[in-house]
Scaffold this active site. Structure first.
Site, PDB file in Angstrom:
ATOM      1  N   LYS A 210       0.835  -1.218   0.000  1.00 13.19           N
ATOM      2  CA  LYS A 210       0.000   0.000   0.000  1.00 13.19           C
ATOM      3  C   LYS A 210       0.862   1.258   0.000  1.00 13.19           C
ATOM      4  O   LYS A 210       0.615   2.191  -0.748  1.00 13.19           O
ATOM      5  CB  LYS A 210      -0.888   0.070   1.261  1.00 13.19           C
ATOM      6  CG  LYS A 210      -1.801  -1.100   1.484  1.00 13.19           C
ATOM      7  CD  LYS A 210      -2.679  -0.880   2.725  1.00 13.19           C
ATOM      8  CE  LYS A 210      -1.929  -0.765   4.036  1.00 13.19           C
ATOM      9  NZ  LYS A 210      -1.203  -1.979   4.455  1.00 13.19           N
TER      10      LYS A 210
ATOM     11  N   ARG B 277      -8.609   0.869  10.065  1.00 14.39           N
ATOM     12  CA  ARG B 277      -8.144  -0.496  10.296  1.00 14.39           C
ATOM     13  C   ARG B 277      -9.107  -1.277  11.157  1.00 14.39           C
ATOM     14  O   ARG B 277      -8.855  -2.446  11.449  1.00 14.39           O
ATOM     15  CB  ARG B 277      -6.804  -0.447  11.017  1.00 14.39           C
ATOM     16  CG  ARG B 277      -5.578  -0.746  10.155  1.00 14.39           C
ATOM     17  CD  ARG B 277      -4.380  -0.424  11.005  1.00 14.39           C
ATOM     18  NE  ARG B 277      -3.194  -1.135  10.700  1.00 14.39           N
ATOM     19  CZ  ARG B 277      -2.153  -0.620  10.051  1.00 14.39           C
ATOM     20  NH1 ARG B 277      -2.212   0.583   9.553  1.00 14.39           N
ATOM     21  NH2 ARG B 277      -1.068  -1.327   9.892  1.00 14.39           N
TER      22      ARG B 277
ATOM     23  N   ARG C 171      12.050  -6.403   4.486  1.00 14.72           N
ATOM     24  CA  ARG C 171      11.872  -4.977   4.185  1.00 14.72           C
ATOM     25  C   ARG C 171      12.913  -4.129   4.930  1.00 14.72           C
ATOM     26  O   ARG C 171      13.202  -4.385   6.097  1.00 14.72           O
ATOM     27  CB  ARG C 171      10.470  -4.561   4.607  1.00 14.72           C
ATOM     28  CG  ARG C 171      10.177  -3.097   4.443  1.00 14.72           C
ATOM     29  CD  ARG C 171       8.707  -2.846   4.358  1.00 14.72           C
ATOM     30  NE  ARG C 171       8.009  -2.975   5.636  1.00 14.72           N
ATOM     31  CZ  ARG C 171       6.708  -2.727   5.777  1.00 14.72           C
ATOM     32  NH1 ARG C 171       5.974  -2.384   4.746  1.00 14.72           N
ATOM     33  NH2 ARG C 171       6.148  -2.860   6.953  1.00 14.72           N
TER      34      ARG C 171
ATOM     35  N   ARG D  28      12.574  -2.114  10.361  1.00 16.59           N
ATOM     36  CA  ARG D  28      11.624  -1.685  11.396  1.00 16.59           C
ATOM     37  C   ARG D  28      11.535  -2.793  12.444  1.00 16.59           C
ATOM     38  O   ARG D  28      11.403  -3.964  12.090  1.00 16.59           O
ATOM     39  CB  ARG D  28      10.245  -1.462  10.771  1.00 16.59           C
ATOM     40  CG  ARG D  28      10.106  -0.131  10.081  1.00 16.59           C
ATOM     41  CD  ARG D  28       8.823  -0.015   9.297  1.00 16.59           C
ATOM     42  NE  ARG D  28       7.625  -0.480   9.976  1.00 16.59           N
ATOM     43  CZ  ARG D  28       6.405  -0.436   9.449  1.00 16.59           C
ATOM     44  NH1 ARG D  28       6.226   0.058   8.241  1.00 16.59           N
ATOM     45  NH2 ARG D  28       5.370  -0.877  10.112  1.00 16.59           N
TER      46      ARG D  28
ATOM     47  N   ARG E 281       1.050  -8.926  13.516  1.00 16.65           N
ATOM     48  CA  ARG E 281       0.347  -7.888  12.738  1.00 16.65           C
ATOM     49  C   ARG E 281      -0.594  -8.524  11.717  1.00 16.65           C
ATOM     50  O   ARG E 281      -1.687  -8.011  11.468  1.00 16.65           O
ATOM     51  CB  ARG E 281       1.368  -6.964  12.067  1.00 16.65           C
ATOM     52  CG  ARG E 281       2.082  -6.087  13.107  1.00 16.65           C
ATOM     53  CD  ARG E 281       3.380  -5.514  12.587  1.00 16.65           C
ATOM     54  NE  ARG E 281       3.190  -4.591  11.501  1.00 16.65           N
ATOM     55  CZ  ARG E 281       4.069  -4.392  10.529  1.00 16.65           C
ATOM     56  NH1 ARG E 281       5.194  -5.084  10.496  1.00 16.65           N
ATOM     57  NH2 ARG E 281       3.812  -3.534   9.587  1.00 16.65           N
TER      58      ARG E 281
HETATM   59  P1  AMP Z   1       1.915   0.521   9.276  1.00 18.53           P
HETATM   60  O1  AMP Z   1       3.127   1.317   8.953  1.00 18.53           O
HETATM   61  O2  AMP Z   1       0.713   0.953   8.504  1.00 18.53           O
HETATM   62  O3  AMP Z   1       2.157  -0.963   9.194  1.00 18.53           O
HETATM   63  O4  AMP Z   1       1.565   0.847  10.827  1.00 18.53           O
HETATM   64  C1  AMP Z   1       2.502   0.562  11.860  1.00 18.53           C
HETATM   65  C2  AMP Z   1       1.782   0.502  13.194  1.00 18.53           C
HETATM   66  O5  AMP Z   1       1.166   1.774  13.492  1.00 18.53           O
HETATM   67  C3  AMP Z   1       0.642  -0.508  13.279  1.00 18.53           C
HETATM   68  O6  AMP Z   1       1.100  -1.827  13.521  1.00 18.53           O
HETATM   69  C4  AMP Z   1      -0.164   0.073  14.437  1.00 18.53           C
HETATM   70  O7  AMP Z   1       0.443  -0.191  15.684  1.00 18.53           O
HETATM   71  C5  AMP Z   1      -0.063   1.573  14.186  1.00 18.53           C
HETATM   72  N1  AMP Z   1      -1.173   2.035  13.314  1.00 18.53           N
HETATM   73  C6  AMP Z   1      -1.071   2.528  12.049  1.00 18.53           C
HETATM   74  N2  AMP Z   1      -2.281   2.836  11.555  1.00 18.53           N
HETATM   75  C7  AMP Z   1      -3.180   2.501  12.511  1.00 18.53           C
HETATM   76  C8  AMP Z   1      -4.596   2.559  12.602  1.00 18.53           C
HETATM   77  N3  AMP Z   1      -5.362   3.007  11.577  1.00 18.53           N
HETATM   78  N4  AMP Z   1      -5.179   2.124  13.754  1.00 18.53           N
HETATM   79  C9  AMP Z   1      -4.458   1.690  14.787  1.00 18.53           C
HETATM   80  N5  AMP Z   1      -3.118   1.577  14.773  1.00 18.53           N
HETATM   81  C10 AMP Z   1      -2.471   2.001  13.643  1.00 18.53           C
END
Ligand code: AMP
Length: 217
Positions: A17, A92, A131, A164, A175
């Site tokens: 994404k 989410r 990654r 990360r 996740r």
């Molecule tokens: P991402 O980079 O999108 O994988 O997000 C990394 C982390 O940020 C996730 O594993 C969550 O802990 C937090 N996070 C990002 N977006 C959301 C969301 N919409 N709702 C809740 N937690 C989020």
């Protein structure tokens, strides 16, 4: 030029994404709003929001709905979102989707398209655990599929590449579990509203981008 401009990108972690959102943001001049990137930046700066998010982000869990939704609500009210936006990683959960609908209704807007990025679980885990991300500019590479020209060094800005902490195998699996439990119900939610379009995001980047442009025409 794309016709659909108020967009949500939906998909499991590692589905691509963020990469495709960055490509589309550049081509269509749309703001790319990644809630994960916002949390990582706030954590790095040590802000109050960053401190509140930290424990959830590092464990692979979700930050509470109200906190995320308030942050996105104020971002969507900024002038650069007036002609559209790409929401990457939000909503989410079902409550977040309801909060988003309320926010958009409140500012006289609505979603045009929700794109679901489909990738097999095996490929997601391969992508996540290989990654690497630039500490300085956030550009993403992959040790297996799209390595940088010089190991450990960002092609775009020369910054240091790192993994990360939440891309370790154990946290990546957590996740994906959270995605299946809390985010996957958004698929029928948006399907019922006639907003959902699916693309095969397991293909190479250029092919996935063409598929994306087609569903946004
Ligand atoms: P991402 O980079 O999108 O994988 O997000 C990394 C982390 O940020 C996730 O594993 C969550 O802990 C937090 N996070 C990002 N977006 C959301 C969301 N919409 N709702 C809740 N937690 C989020």
């Amino acid at each position: 030029m794309i016709g659909k401009r108020n967009l949500v990108f939906l998909g499991a972690p590692g589905a691509g994404k963020g990469t495709l959102a960055a490509m589309l943001a550049e081509q269509a001049a749309l703001p790319h709003i990644s809630t994960g990137d916002i949390f990582r930046a706030e954590m790095k700066q040590g802000t109050e929001l960053g401190r509140q998010a930290q424990q959830y982000v590092t464990s692979g869990g979700l930050v509470p709905d109200q906190l995320v939704a308030a942050m996105v609500g104020s971002r969507l009210a900024q002038p650069d979102c007036a002609s559209g936006f790409i929401l990457d990683g939000f909503p989410r959960t079902l409550p977040q989707a309801d909060l988003l609908e309320q926010t958009l209704t409140g500012i006289g807007r609505r979603l045009d398209r929700v794109v679901l990025f489909e990738v097999t679980r095996e490929l997601l885990l391969q992508r996540l655990t290989a990654r690497i991300v630039c500490r300085a500019c956030g550009a993403t590479f992959n040790r297996m599929f799209s390595p940088p020209r010089k190991p450990g060094c960002c092609d775009q800005c020369g910054g240091e590449l790192y993994q990360r902490p939440d891309d370790s195998l154990a946290t990546a699996e957590e996740r994906l579990r959270v995605f299946a439990e809390q985010t996957a119900p958004l698929v029928p939610y948006y399907e019922q509203r006639g907003l959902l379009a699916r693309i095969d995001a397991g293909a190479d980047k250029a092919d996935s981008f063409q598929a994306l442009l087609q569903v946004l025409a």
